[in-house]
Design an enzyme around this catalytic site. Structure first.
Site, PDB file in Angstrom:
ATOM      1  N   ILE A  38      41.053-156.984  86.511  1.00 58.97           N
ATOM      2  CA  ILE A  38      42.595-156.904  87.197  1.00 58.97           C
ATOM      3  C   ILE A  38      43.563-155.763  86.866  1.00 58.97           C
ATOM      4  O   ILE A  38      44.248-155.815  85.793  1.00 58.97           O
ATOM      5  CB  ILE A  38      43.292-158.399  87.094  1.00 58.97           C
ATOM      6  CG1 ILE A  38      42.613-159.675  87.134  1.00 58.97           C
ATOM      7  CG2 ILE A  38      44.780-158.267  88.046  1.00 58.97           C
ATOM      8  CD1 ILE A  38      42.724-161.292  87.009  1.00 58.97           C
ATOM      9  N   ASP A  39      43.331-154.801  87.849  1.00 62.39           N
ATOM     10  CA  ASP A  39      44.927-153.928  87.936  1.00 62.39           C
ATOM     11  C   ASP A  39      45.722-154.364  88.557  1.00 62.39           C
ATOM     12  O   ASP A  39      45.895-154.984  89.877  1.00 62.39           O
ATOM     13  CB  ASP A  39      44.704-152.903  88.749  1.00 62.39           C
ATOM     14  CG  ASP A  39      45.590-151.730  88.737  1.00 62.39           C
ATOM     15  OD1 ASP A  39      46.084-151.300  87.490  1.00 62.39           O
ATOM     16  OD2 ASP A  39      45.348-151.525  89.518  1.00 62.39           O
ATOM     17  N   LYS A  59      47.986-149.687  95.882  1.00 58.49           N
ATOM     18  CA  LYS A  59      48.313-148.637  96.727  1.00 58.49           C
ATOM     19  C   LYS A  59      47.110-146.970  97.232  1.00 58.49           C
ATOM     20  O   LYS A  59      46.975-147.091  98.335  1.00 58.49           O
ATOM     21  CB  LYS A  59      49.264-147.290  95.543  1.00 58.49           C
ATOM     22  CG  LYS A  59      50.326-148.523  95.023  1.00 58.49           C
ATOM     23  CD  LYS A  59      51.007-148.199  94.183  1.00 58.49           C
ATOM     24  CE  LYS A  59      51.233-148.062  92.737  1.00 58.49           C
ATOM     25  NZ  LYS A  59      50.694-149.795  92.365  1.00 58.49           N
ATOM     26  N   ASP A 110      39.085-151.816  85.943  1.00 55.62           N
ATOM     27  CA  ASP A 110      39.864-152.629  85.602  1.00 55.62           C
ATOM     28  C   ASP A 110      39.572-153.786  86.509  1.00 55.62           C
ATOM     29  O   ASP A 110      39.567-154.007  87.494  1.00 55.62           O
ATOM     30  CB  ASP A 110      41.208-151.826  86.233  1.00 55.62           C
ATOM     31  CG  ASP A 110      41.951-152.180  85.782  1.00 55.62           C
ATOM     32  OD1 ASP A 110      42.170-153.725  85.582  1.00 55.62           O
ATOM     33  OD2 ASP A 110      43.204-151.662  85.362  1.00 55.62           O
ATOM     34  N   HIS A 140      56.568-148.619  84.359  1.00 56.04           N
ATOM     35  CA  HIS A 140      55.348-148.074  84.970  1.00 56.04           C
ATOM     36  C   HIS A 140      55.672-146.459  85.773  1.00 56.04           C
ATOM     37  O   HIS A 140      54.851-146.118  85.892  1.00 56.04           O
ATOM     38  CB  HIS A 140      54.543-148.522  86.185  1.00 56.04           C
ATOM     39  CG  HIS A 140      54.373-149.838  85.243  1.00 56.04           C
ATOM     40  ND1 HIS A 140      53.128-151.194  85.726  1.00 56.04           N
ATOM     41  CD2 HIS A 140      54.435-150.775  83.650  1.00 56.04           C
ATOM     42  CE1 HIS A 140      52.998-152.140  85.349  1.00 56.04           C
ATOM     43  NE2 HIS A 140      53.968-151.792  83.911  1.00 56.04           N
ATOM     44  N   ARG A 143      53.312-141.066  91.090  1.00 53.75           N
ATOM     45  CA  ARG A 143      53.730-142.206  90.240  1.00 53.75           C
ATOM     46  C   ARG A 143      54.077-141.240  88.742  1.00 53.75           C
ATOM     47  O   ARG A 143      53.279-140.280  88.535  1.00 53.75           O
ATOM     48  CB  ARG A 143      52.174-142.630  90.246  1.00 53.75           C
ATOM     49  CG  ARG A 143      52.321-143.726  88.675  1.00 53.75           C
ATOM     50  CD  ARG A 143      50.986-143.702  88.087  1.00 53.75           C
ATOM     51  NE  ARG A 143      50.357-145.406  87.306  1.00 53.75           N
ATOM     52  CZ  ARG A 143      50.665-146.484  87.681  1.00 53.75           C
ATOM     53  NH1 ARG A 143      50.804-146.806  88.314  1.00 53.75           N
ATOM     54  NH2 ARG A 143      50.433-147.347  86.644  1.00 53.75           N
ATOM     55  N   THR A 148      48.267-156.964  86.830  1.00 52.59           N
ATOM     56  CA  THR A 148      48.419-158.068  85.908  1.00 52.59           C
ATOM     57  C   THR A 148      49.721-158.727  86.275  1.00 52.59           C
ATOM     58  O   THR A 148      50.223-159.955  86.609  1.00 52.59           O
ATOM     59  CB  THR A 148      48.435-158.232  84.671  1.00 52.59           C
ATOM     60  OG1 THR A 148      47.207-157.027  84.261  1.00 52.59           O
ATOM     61  CG2 THR A 148      48.264-159.384  84.408  1.00 52.59           C
ATOM     62  N   ASP A 182      42.525-147.077  85.579  1.00 56.38           N
ATOM     63  CA  ASP A 182      43.711-147.681  86.637  1.00 56.38           C
ATOM     64  C   ASP A 182      43.733-146.370  87.710  1.00 56.38           C
ATOM     65  O   ASP A 182      44.493-146.082  88.541  1.00 56.38           O
ATOM     66  CB  ASP A 182      44.800-147.081  85.863  1.00 56.38           C
ATOM     67  CG  ASP A 182      45.394-148.396  85.125  1.00 56.38           C
ATOM     68  OD1 ASP A 182      45.350-149.349  85.133  1.00 56.38           O
ATOM     69  OD2 ASP A 182      45.669-148.460  83.886  1.00 56.38           O
ATOM     70  N   GLU A 214      39.155-152.415  80.805  1.00 57.25           N
ATOM     71  CA  GLU A 214      39.790-152.449  79.724  1.00 57.25           C
ATOM     72  C   GLU A 214      39.943-153.861  78.455  1.00 57.25           C
ATOM     73  O   GLU A 214      40.393-153.471  77.988  1.00 57.25           O
ATOM     74  CB  GLU A 214      41.158-152.944  80.885  1.00 57.25           C
ATOM     75  CG  GLU A 214      42.220-153.024  80.435  1.00 57.25           C
ATOM     76  CD  GLU A 214      43.623-153.208  81.154  1.00 57.25           C
ATOM     77  OE1 GLU A 214      43.001-153.992  82.028  1.00 57.25           O
ATOM     78  OE2 GLU A 214      44.828-153.525  80.430  1.00 57.25           O
ATOM     79  N   ASP A 229      41.511-162.306  84.518  1.00 53.50           N
ATOM     80  CA  ASP A 229      41.476-160.959  83.048  1.00 53.50           C
ATOM     81  C   ASP A 229      40.444-160.779  82.705  1.00 53.50           C
ATOM     82  O   ASP A 229      39.189-160.109  83.206  1.00 53.50           O
ATOM     83  CB  ASP A 229      42.206-160.296  82.351  1.00 53.50           C
ATOM     84  CG  ASP A 229      43.579-160.061  82.965  1.00 53.50           C
ATOM     85  OD1 ASP A 229      44.376-159.629  82.262  1.00 53.50           O
ATOM     86  OD2 ASP A 229      43.763-159.542  84.043  1.00 53.50           O
TER      87      ASP A 229
HETATM   88  N1  LIG Z   1      54.602-148.416  81.630  1.00 50.95           N
HETATM   89  C1  LIG Z   1      53.411-148.122  81.400  1.00 50.95           C
HETATM   90  N2  LIG Z   1      53.848-146.947  82.696  1.00 50.95           N
HETATM   91  C2  LIG Z   1      52.755-146.277  82.841  1.00 50.95           C
HETATM   92  N3  LIG Z   1      51.618-147.218  83.395  1.00 50.95           N
HETATM   93  C3  LIG Z   1      51.807-148.456  82.721  1.00 50.95           C
HETATM   94  C4  LIG Z   1      53.068-148.541  82.418  1.00 50.95           C
HETATM   95  N4  LIG Z   1      52.748-149.890  80.820  1.00 50.95           N
HETATM   96  C5  LIG Z   1      51.240-150.837  81.797  1.00 50.95           C
HETATM   97  N5  LIG Z   1      50.808-149.912  82.745  1.00 50.95           N
HETATM   98  C6  LIG Z   1      49.808-149.426  84.005  1.00 50.95           C
HETATM   99  O1  LIG Z   1      50.307-149.881  85.382  1.00 50.95           O
HETATM  100  C7  LIG Z   1      48.883-150.801  85.308  1.00 50.95           C
HETATM  101  C8  LIG Z   1      49.754-151.292  86.730  1.00 50.95           C
HETATM  102  O2  LIG Z   1      49.867-149.720  87.928  1.00 50.95           O
HETATM  103  P1  LIG Z   1      50.889-150.494  88.935  1.00 50.95           P
HETATM  104  O3  LIG Z   1      52.516-150.050  88.276  1.00 50.95           O
HETATM  105  O4  LIG Z   1      50.413-149.612  89.902  1.00 50.95           O
HETATM  106  O5  LIG Z   1      50.456-152.151  89.156  1.00 50.95           O
HETATM  107  C9  LIG Z   1      48.870-151.541  84.796  1.00 50.95           C
HETATM  108  O6  LIG Z   1      47.418-151.749  84.827  1.00 50.95           O
HETATM  109  P2  LIG Z   1      46.998-153.729  84.563  1.00 50.95           P
HETATM  110  O7  LIG Z   1      47.524-154.407  85.465  1.00 50.95           O
HETATM  111  O8  LIG Z   1      45.451-153.267  84.909  1.00 50.95           O
HETATM  112  O9  LIG Z   1      46.917-153.807  82.784  1.00 50.95           O
HETATM  113  C10 LIG Z   1      48.944-150.776  83.119  1.00 50.95           C
HETATM  114  O10 LIG Z   1      47.277-150.279  83.188  1.00 50.95           O
HETATM  115 MG   LIG Z   2      45.260-151.326  84.989  1.00 48.48          MG
HETATM  116 MG   LIG Z   3      44.347-154.957  83.765  1.00 45.13          MG
HETATM  117 MG   LIG Z   4      46.447-154.850  81.212  1.00 46.82          MG
END
Ligand SMILES: Nc1ncnc2c1ncn2[C@@H]1O[C@H](COP(=O)(O)O)[C@@H](OP(=O)(O)O)[C@H]1O
Ligand SMILES: [Mg+2]
Ligand SMILES: [Mg+2]
Ligand SMILES: [Mg+2]
Length: 385
Positions: free
Chosen positions: A172-173, A296, A170, A269, A310, A175, A322, A108, A84
């Site tokens: 790494i989106d 996605k 971001d 999420h 979402r 993670t 994001d 981020e 990251d």
């Molecule tokens: N409780 C939550 N509800 C919704 N999104 C969340 C969450 N906690 C973390 N995220 C976000 O969801 C992103 C990942 O999305 P997805 O579910 O589509 O893979 C994360 O990005 P990072 O991985 O950059 O932290 C983070 O920002």
């Molecule tokens: Mg992200």
């Molecule tokens: Mg990230």
């Molecule tokens: Mg993060």
């Protein structure tokens, strides 16, 4: 009718766009005369593609090492942290080299934890990773110190907003997906006057061919996609190894029974029960495709699926990094991205997207049906609580 926001683009179907034009009033008077102002983001787009591609390579290297290591170190979050931070430092460095004027980055990560006692070894690992990436690229004859790397990470502390230009990153989106060896993305966008004007999504693990519910993630499929879009210029995809780009479009599916949908892999999420209620109302037959990250948006932009739903749990505030790159990648491919109230996402208010309930993405034909199904399902869910 005022022409002050009329924009058009010069590009061929095969070639990515090189510039677009804005008609602006020549003076503050009500005269109908106009001047043409060339508005080009091609230099910024080239820089963004370079930065995201280099960061993708850095992340691939770390993910490979992570997956080859034993189970114990898989549970150790430090390699993720290193990737990251390394990705953010590298993107920040490349952008500042390529487009030094008025640099502003909303990203981020920050270096707070890295400046704590005991983090020196991690900072050195990140610095080595970043320097190895710079050396392997060969276009910059510099070696960064640990302090340079920390500064590069912290240059992502801008708040963004409705004035001027801001990069949105971001590093790494997804993670969680990265940790599992699944999907993740390096997501980079540029805001100008509060609007997303370009976006790049590097998705190192996304197959070059469709990941629709029918043909999911074949193990020997070639992977590594780079999506990019500039306002008014369409969306393109190319293999991360740099071969030629093709224009992509969202699916033309009109019948929701033939549509398939994407949602987060992580139930924390996004509320999977709400999306399945919506899918049921629409008559969607295919099971949801659950993948991490803005991959996605990329997959939807090339028609692998028709809908992305979402719905974060109550109290969660979405961040601009994001969605900024994913949003333009989909809209330039002919899709629509709104919140659950049907409003376009507003990237002009700083780090957060203040939105109603959730984010829905689909093509123009399906949006009215989807929107109704979303409203009904939200009401039903609320009534059942
Ligand atoms: N409780 C939550 N509800 C919704 N999104 C969340 C969450 N906690 C973390 N995220 C976000 O969801 C992103 C990942 O999305 P997805 O579910 O589509 O893979 C994360 O990005 P990072 O991985 O950059 O932290 C983070 O920002
Ligand atoms: Mg992200
Ligand atoms: Mg990230
Ligand atoms: Mg993060």
């Amino acid at each position: 009718m005022s022409l002050n926001c009329l924009r058009f683009v010069s590009h061929s179907l095969k070639k990515p766009p090189s510039f677009h034009l804005s008609y602006l009033p020549s003076s503050s008077s009500s005269s109908s005369s106009t001047v043409i102002v060339a508005m080009s983001y091609s230099k910024e787009l080239a820089a963004a593609k370079k930065a995201a591609s280099l960061a993708a390579r850095l992340c691939q290297k770390v993910q490979k090492a992570l997956l080859q290591s034993d189970v114990q170190s898989k549970n150790d979050k430090s390699p993720v942290t290193v990737a990251d931070y390394g990705s953010q430092a590298l993107v920040s460095f490349v952008l500042q080299q390529e487009i030094p004027a008025d640099f502003s980055l909303v990203a981020e990560e920050d270096s707070k934890d890295l400046r704590k006692d005991g983090a020196q070894e991690t900072v050195e690992r990140i610095t080595k990773l970043v320097n190895d990436s710079i050396t392997s690229d060969g276009s910059y004859n510099v070696t960064l110190s640990t302090e340079d790397v920390l500064k590069a990470i912290d240059s992502g502390r801008s708040e963004g907003g409705s004035q001027g230009r801001h990069w949105v990153l971001d590093p790494i989106d997804g993670t969680k997906g990265f940790l599992r060896g699944d999907q993740y993305a390096i997501a980079l966008a540029l805001l100008d006057g509060g609007k997303v004007v370009l976006g790049v999504l590097a998705c190192p693990n996304l197959p070059l061919t469709s990941i629709s519910a029918a043909g999911q993630l074949s193990p020997d499929n070639e992977v590594g996609c780079l999506f990019f879009a500039e306002v008014g210029g369409g969306t393109y995809m190319q293999p991360l190894d740099g071969s030629s780009a093709v224009k992509v479009q969202v699916t033309a599916v009109e019948n929701p029974e033939e549509a398939s949908f994407f949602e987060s892999y992580e139930a924390a999420h996004s509320m999977h029960d709400l999306s399945s209620l919506i899918a049921q109302k629409l008559g969607v037959k295919a099971p949801p495709v659950r993948i991490d990250s803005q991959a996605k948006y990329g997959a939807l932009s090339r028609g692998d699926g028709a809908i992305y739903l979402r719905f974060p749990h109550k109290g969660y505030r979405e961040k601009i990094w994001d969605h900024a790159a994913g949003c333009i990648v989909v809209t330039e491919a002919g899709g629509v991205v709104t919140d659950a109230a049907g409003k376009p996402l507003d990237f002009s208010r700083g780090k957060y997207l203040d939105l109603d309930t959730g984010i829905i993405v689909t093509n123009q034909k399906l949006m009215p049906l989807l929107f109704n199904a979303v409203r009904e399902s939200i009401k039903e869910k609320a009534a059942s609580l």
